[in-house]
Enzyme design. Sequence first.
Site, PDB file in Angstrom:
ATOM      1  N   TYR A 128       0.775  -1.296  -0.014  1.00 26.87           N
ATOM      2  CA  TYR A 128      -0.112   0.030  -0.170  1.00 26.87           C
ATOM      3  C   TYR A 128       0.894   1.307   0.122  1.00 26.87           C
ATOM      4  CZ  TYR A 128      -4.819  -1.783   0.594  1.00 26.87           C
ATOM      5  OH  TYR A 128      -6.046  -2.544   0.816  1.00 26.87           O
ATOM      6  N   GLU A 244      -7.942  -4.185   9.257  1.00 29.05           N
ATOM      7  CA  GLU A 244      -6.425  -3.924   9.522  1.00 29.05           C
ATOM      8  C   GLU A 244      -6.704  -2.955  10.827  1.00 29.05           C
ATOM      9  OE1 GLU A 244      -2.268  -1.876   8.018  1.00 29.05           O
ATOM     10  OE2 GLU A 244      -3.993  -1.505   6.745  1.00 29.05           O
ATOM     11  N   SER A 382      -2.988   7.375   9.532  1.00 31.81           N
ATOM     12  CA  SER A 382      -2.582   7.950  10.730  1.00 31.81           C
ATOM     13  C   SER A 382      -3.901   8.386  11.507  1.00 31.81           C
ATOM     14  CB  SER A 382      -1.819   9.164  10.414  1.00 31.81           C
ATOM     15  OG  SER A 382      -2.516  10.120   9.999  1.00 31.81           O
ATOM     16  N   ASN A 383      -3.699   8.453  13.060  1.00 31.99           N
ATOM     17  CA  ASN A 383      -4.710   8.727  14.010  1.00 31.99           C
ATOM     18  C   ASN A 383      -5.399  10.287  13.346  1.00 31.99           C
ATOM     19  OD1 ASN A 383      -4.227   6.660  15.093  1.00 31.99           O
ATOM     20  ND2 ASN A 383      -3.885   7.451  17.118  1.00 31.99           N
ATOM     21  N   GLU A 384      -4.644  11.201  12.855  1.00 36.66           N
ATOM     22  CA  GLU A 384      -5.258  12.519  12.362  1.00 36.66           C
ATOM     23  C   GLU A 384      -5.994  12.215  11.212  1.00 36.66           C
ATOM     24  OE1 GLU A 384      -1.759  13.434  14.608  1.00 36.66           O
ATOM     25  OE2 GLU A 384      -1.963  11.945  12.987  1.00 36.66           O
TER      26      GLU A 384
END
Length: 397
Positions: A128, A244, A382-384
């Site tokens: 990816y 995932e 990402s968490n953002e």
Amino acid sequence: MNLDFTPEEEAFREEVRTFLAEKLPARLSDKVRKGQRLTKADMEEWHAILNERGWLAPHWPVEYGGTNWTVMQKFIFETETALAHAPRVVPFGTSMLAPVLIKYGSKEQCEHYLPRILDGTDWWCQGYSEPGAGSDLASLKTQAVREGDYYIVNGQKTWTTLGQHADWIFCLVRTSNEGKRQEGISFLLIDMKTPGIEVRPIKLLDGDHEVNEVFFTDVKVPVSNLVGEENKGWTYAKYLLTYERTGIAGVGMSMAALERLKQVAKTAQRNGKPIGEDPFFAARLAKLEIDMENMKTTNLRVLDAAGRGVPTAESSMLKIRGTEIRQEINDLMVRAAGRYAQPFVSESLEEGFNGEPVGPEWAGPVASQYFNNRKLSIFGGSNEVQREIITKAILQL
């Protein structure tokens, strides 16, 4: 949602515990408990044990080798295996590619690849991320140009976990530059033995070879290896990422790590008394336990939604909180280890290390795990980015 186990679920938990006591090799559980590196052979051994029992792919349909377990049974199994220090099943084939094939792949693809995932014939890795296309995955540039019955693939993937062991890689590739970036992406299955593929290692801070760069130069891939429709890969990628992100949250692993941390808090000394009696440490530990209980509920909701094939923003919530909790556990373990969490000797993480341990046994892998798990809030989106997904879902943007 009722979180109390029924008598049937309690009986299932005992069945899992009995299986683990009888079939989980002590050598493997000891390596996991000590934070030592697992070899490919170690991971394959546990894979084969679970497959023999029929418990390798509980989230698959029964006709393909699944278990037909309930959400609570899956939760129990994940939790008990983590508490027993069982190796984690490598997720790329069983938990990431397989759900995509089952939902979007052809009958021929399912009949060919799924049995080979179960019996360990094929080891898969994920293609990816690229340089400049990590969390912004739609920016990927690896191209697949169709020429007759083949795609010619050129480009680069990076952070390819365990790619050095892989037989196959499932890749997102660009097959069109028309319209939105997401609309020109396809999902290809590529044999890693194909001429033109080069794998280069990326060494981590702890000296481990966990991730890689993968280069594609005029790689010929049969059109029959396309999953679903051309230019529809973004849809399949989002579906895969739901699974995932649930795995990245690592609820079972966090529960096991929290139990370990609570034991350490009772024994690690600071100023002549257990660090768990320090008010600041105790407050953080208490908050961590509360967050852990809340995450269990979210985890069950996400497992239920994923089992019905419904990707939801809840998987993003779970990914955020799960990774933050795992990193908080790492941070408190470092604080408990104190001076023993100084830079570590890489060789000490290998099986059979003959050197003298520095400090208590539990402190050996603390620094390595702390640094390695900083990535958790970045990969898988990402968490953002996850917060943006949640916001759009709530506001219906």
